[in-house]
Design an enzyme around this catalytic site. Structure first.
Site, PDB file in Angstrom:
ATOM      1  N   GLU A 286       0.822  -1.217   0.000  1.00 34.58           N
ATOM      2  CA  GLU A 286       0.000   0.000   0.000  1.00 34.58           C
ATOM      3  C   GLU A 286       0.853   1.263   0.000  1.00 34.58           C
ATOM      4  O   GLU A 286       0.418   2.304  -0.464  1.00 34.58           O
ATOM      5  CB  GLU A 286      -0.923   0.038   1.239  1.00 34.58           C
ATOM      6  N   HIS A 307       8.725 -26.748  -1.624  1.00 36.45           N
ATOM      7  CA  HIS A 307       8.141 -27.863  -2.360  1.00 36.45           C
ATOM      8  C   HIS A 307       6.995 -27.412  -3.253  1.00 36.45           C
ATOM      9  O   HIS A 307       6.294 -28.245  -3.824  1.00 36.45           O
ATOM     10  CB  HIS A 307       7.680 -28.936  -1.368  1.00 36.45           C
ATOM     11  N   LYS A 421     -14.045  -0.417  -4.064  1.00 34.11           N
ATOM     12  CA  LYS A 421     -15.170  -0.070  -3.175  1.00 34.11           C
ATOM     13  C   LYS A 421     -16.252   0.655  -3.965  1.00 34.11           C
ATOM     14  O   LYS A 421     -17.437   0.360  -3.828  1.00 34.11           O
ATOM     15  CB  LYS A 421     -14.695   0.848  -2.043  1.00 34.11           C
TER      16      LYS A 421
HETATM   17  O1  PA5 Z   1      -3.688   0.979   5.566  1.00 36.10           O
HETATM   18  C1  PA5 Z   1      -4.854   1.348   5.606  1.00 36.10           C
HETATM   19  O2  PA5 Z   1      -5.124   2.487   5.989  1.00 36.10           O
HETATM   20  C2  PA5 Z   1      -6.005   0.438   5.217  1.00 36.10           C
HETATM   21  O3  PA5 Z   1      -5.603  -0.803   4.813  1.00 36.10           O
HETATM   22  C3  PA5 Z   1      -6.924   0.305   6.389  1.00 36.10           C
HETATM   23  O4  PA5 Z   1      -6.182  -0.183   7.472  1.00 36.10           O
HETATM   24  C4  PA5 Z   1      -8.091  -0.656   6.137  1.00 36.10           C
HETATM   25  O5  PA5 Z   1      -8.736  -0.340   4.953  1.00 36.10           O
HETATM   26  C5  PA5 Z   1      -9.077  -0.571   7.290  1.00 36.10           C
HETATM   27  O6  PA5 Z   1      -9.608   0.707   7.395  1.00 36.10           O
HETATM   28  P1  PA5 Z   1     -10.453   1.167   8.643  1.00 36.10           P
HETATM   29  O7  PA5 Z   1      -9.623   1.051   9.845  1.00 36.10           O
HETATM   30  O8  PA5 Z   1     -10.828   2.592   8.350  1.00 36.10           O
HETATM   31  O9  PA5 Z   1     -11.684   0.280   8.719  1.00 36.10           O
END
Ligand code: PA5
Length: 444
Positions: A286, A307, A421
């Protein structure tokens, strides 16, 4: 206990020119300084940089005390969250819990990390006659996966325990003032903890997001933070490049990436680290994967995956490098036994430890992969503990921040996560998505 954390680049150097890593001295120092001075991209999300230093021991003791009291009221805790809201806690619990627990202070289960009807059905069914609590974690409070799971399990808990008792068994970890979860928590009077505004999900393991579930599971959060604090010092802005493991790791990854090594595989030879790799994949995926740039983060558990994936890594497309986390000492001692018939011809190993065999598999693989064209970065920790996991977390976070700046991307946003989303909401006819629904249906 020995708590050394050692980064070794010996098996990478033959893939780089002499002096190539050293050229990163200035760029990595600048990037590190930008993280500390908050002058780079995404500087509103740099609360994690000094987090290990800023969490006071009083705050940690208060959290540990709350967790100890809470854990006395339940047998099971369901941690509801996805991405950065669950992977840190999951990584720590998988690493520290015994494989076959005979008794648990509190058994932690996870939900809200998928949209799997059968998983939720079976979990809900399992919990019906169990004494359980919920720790729901969402910074935004509106993420679909955890919201769906929480809606269901909250109802089950309320039906089972009655509304008043259920309220005492729910902890909400969310934004300080805004969002759906904050509003609900205040309306229902849940215990709450805050996810700081300036810490993004994937950098949040050392906030209550990670610390509360880990403490409720019975582990020592002060030691986890101590490990991170020690690494905070080792990777600090004033530590020279040649002594700074985060800067060195960021430099080598970037140098390899520029030579078209575009996939990094995080390797363990101890599968208790499996979810450390899942946490790491989110952190780097990310943070770096944007603007058509970034190393693709993958992971394997060896020797198991030798393996299955071993063939590809040894002889497939030569665009991969490995980062091995090697654990020097297992927690238990176990030797290969002698067998009088020796039909499996293993008596030559009798009285050697199983770990010695594992270590030779590791060494043999590292040599074979390096000779097969796969650069190998090596990280050695003495053993798996709260402290060493804290070191690993902070080391990777710092290296990821520096690495993002070397790539000239914002390592602290994740705009690409919205695309799926939006399509999903359009396909589900969510109110407000009418126009997108029309557009997407024409594509079908
Ligand atoms: O790194 C990030 O910000 C995302 O992966 C969030 O952790 C994930 O989408 C969860 O989001 P939230 O805590 O708002 O539910």
């Amino acid at each position: 206990m020995n708590e050394t954390f050692q980064l070794s680049l010996n098996s990478v150097k033959s893939f780089l020119f002499d002096g190539e890593i050293e050229k990163y001295d200035v760029p990595t120092s600048l990037a590190n300084k930008m993280l500390h001075d908050k002058t780079g991209l995404g500087n509103e999300f740099l609360g994690w940089v000094d987090l290990p230093k800023n969490i006071g021991s009083d705050e940690l003791s208060r959290m540990q005390q709350f967790a100890n009291n809470f854990s006395k009221t339940i047998d099971y805790l369901v941690v509801i969250g996805i991405g950065g809201s669950y992977l840190g806690a999951k990584a720590v619990l998988e690493a520290l819990n015994p494989y076959f627990p005979e008794k648990h202070a509190v058994k932690v289960l996870f939900a809200g990390h998928n949209i799997n009807q059968d998983y939720l059905f079976e979990l809900n069914h399992f919990l019906k006659d169990k004494n359980f609590g919920i720790c729901v974690i969402s910074k935004s409070g509106t993420t679909t996966e955890p919201a769906l799971a929480f809606r269901l399990l909250k109802q089950t808990l309320e039906e089972q325990a009655g509304k008043a008792s259920a309220q005492k068994k729910i902890i909400a970890i969310t934004d300080e003032s805004k969002g759906a979860l904050r509003s609900l928590a205040e309306k229902e009077n849940y215990a709450t903890y805050v996810i700081p505004d300036d810490v993004g999900g994937r950098y949040s393991v050392l906030t209550p997001v990670g610390l509360i579930p880990i403490a409720i599971a019975g582990f020592d959060i002060a030691k986890l933070v101590d490990g991170a604090l020690q690494m905070h010092a080792e990777c600090n802005v004033n530590v020279p490049f040649d002594k700074n493991p985060a800067a060195q790791y960021a430099a080598v990854r970037n140098a390899l990436y520029l030579k078209s090594f575009e996939t990094e595989i995080l390797v363990n030879y101890n599968d208790k680290l499996h979810f450390i790799a899942e946490w790491w994949k989110q952190l780097f995926g990310e943070s770096e994967g944007k603007e058509n740039k970034g190393i693709f983060p993958a992971s394997v558990d060896f020797s198991t995956d030798l393996h299955s994936m071993g063939q590809y890594i040894q002889e497939g497309k030569r665009n991969i490098f490995e980062t091995v986390i090697s654990v020097k000492n297992p927690h238990h001692h176990l030797e290969v036994t002698k067998d009088k018939d020796n039909l499996d011809k293993l008596n030559f190993l009798a009285e050697q430890t199983i770990d010695h065999v594992n270590k030779m598999a590791e060494l043999g693989t590292r040599i074979a992969h390096t000779e097969g064209g796969v650069p190998n970065i090596l990280i050695e920790i003495d053993h798996i503990s709260e402290f060493t996991i804290g070191q690993i977390f902070y080391f990777f976070e710092k290296a990821c921040g520096i690495g993002g700046y070397l790539l000239n991307v914002n390592p602290f946003d994740q705009p690409g996560v919205e695309a799926y989303k939006n399509n999903m909401f359009a396909l589900l006819n969510k109110p407000g998505f009418e126009k997108q629904s029309e557009i997407i249906r024409k594509k079908l």
